[in-house]
Scaffold this active site. Structure first.
Site, PDB file in Angstrom:
ATOM      1  N   ASN A 120       0.788  -1.139   0.014  1.00 61.25           N
ATOM      2  CA  ASN A 120      -0.073  -0.087   0.034  1.00 61.25           C
ATOM      3  C   ASN A 120       0.720   1.352  -0.069  1.00 61.25           C
ATOM      4  OD1 ASN A 120      -2.760   1.323  -0.048  1.00 61.25           O
ATOM      5  ND2 ASN A 120      -2.035   1.671   2.309  1.00 61.25           N
ATOM      6  N   VAL A 129      -5.615   5.133  -7.375  1.00 68.10           N
ATOM      7  CA  VAL A 129      -5.563   3.948  -6.650  1.00 68.10           C
ATOM      8  C   VAL A 129      -5.694   4.228  -5.145  1.00 68.10           C
ATOM      9  CG1 VAL A 129      -4.288   1.747  -6.264  1.00 68.10           C
ATOM     10  CG2 VAL A 129      -4.204   2.596  -8.557  1.00 68.10           C
ATOM     11  N   PRO A 130      -6.876   4.251  -4.658  1.00 72.93           N
ATOM     12  CA  PRO A 130      -7.182   4.900  -3.371  1.00 72.93           C
ATOM     13  C   PRO A 130      -6.581   4.346  -2.065  1.00 72.93           C
ATOM     14  CG  PRO A 130      -9.021   3.995  -3.966  1.00 72.93           C
ATOM     15  CD  PRO A 130      -8.079   3.567  -5.121  1.00 72.93           C
ATOM     16  N   CYS A 131      -5.316   4.336  -1.989  1.00 78.09           N
ATOM     17  CA  CYS A 131      -4.645   3.991  -0.816  1.00 78.09           C
ATOM     18  C   CYS A 131      -5.058   4.733   0.214  1.00 78.09           C
ATOM     19  CB  CYS A 131      -3.175   3.775  -0.928  1.00 78.09           C
ATOM     20  SG  CYS A 131      -2.377   5.481  -1.439  1.00 78.09           S
ATOM     21  N   HIS A 132      -5.321   6.024   0.280  1.00 77.60           N
ATOM     22  CA  HIS A 132      -5.670   7.012   1.372  1.00 77.60           C
ATOM     23  C   HIS A 132      -7.139   6.415   2.057  1.00 77.60           C
ATOM     24  CE1 HIS A 132      -8.165   8.265  -2.062  1.00 77.60           C
ATOM     25  NE2 HIS A 132      -8.989   8.856  -1.300  1.00 77.60           N
TER      26      HIS A 132
END
Length: 165
Positions: A120, A129-132
């Site tokens: 991540n 790519v919503p790692c948040h």
């Protein structure tokens, strides 16, 4: 030979650097960034121009609050495991958070939370790519390559309800 082309994008989070091949988006970076030798700045007419233009348009819509999902060709550089994690991140809906443990369960490996966290953290295409959207087990904000202030901003922008107590 694959050529990486880049452009700069002014966002509410500060300047972003977008990179692409002629076929797909390869990166979204928060400066300061050491640009790689051989990167070419996009003039809008090169082979990556359409990918970068679509990315700029979709990010503009996202930051304006009218886009909740991205529809872009992606080709992030990474290992098969990292790509598997990044694909799983893309299934987390807008405005929703999940924990590292839950994401590991979805991938079928509850002991792999550290490896998942490392993958991540190496996500080269944040926001899209919503790692948040991955938070600690108690909903606390944990690492984000762009900094925790930016992570908080993104989650607030998406209306994600967090228990930060």
């Amino acid at each position: 030979m694959i050529v990486t082309t880049f452009t700069r994008f002014a966002s509410p989070l500060g300047e972003l650097v977008l990179t692409a091949s002629d076929a797909a988006l390869t990166g979204v970076y928060f400066p300061p960034l050491q640009e790689a030798a051989g990167w070419l700045e996009d003039d809008g007419h090169g082979p990556a121009g359409p990918v970068l233009a679509r990315t700029r348009q979709q990010l503009t819509e996202y930051f304006a609050g009218v886009r909740t999902a991205f529809d872009l060709p992606l080709d992030p550089p990474g290992t098969p495991f990292q790509r598997q994690v990044w694909d799983a991140l893309r299934t987390i809906p807008y405005g929703v958070t999940t924990s590292y443990g839950e994401l590991a369960r979805r991938l079928g490996d509850t002991r792999g939370t550290r490896a998942l966290g490392a993958a991540n953290g190496k996500n080269p295409i944040p926001i899209i790519v919503p790692c948040h959207r991955v938070v600690g087990a108690r909903g606390d904000l944990t690492g984000f390559g762009g900094g925790l202030d930016r992570k908080r901003w993104l989650l607030e922008h998406e209306g994600a309800l967090l228990d930060l107590g």
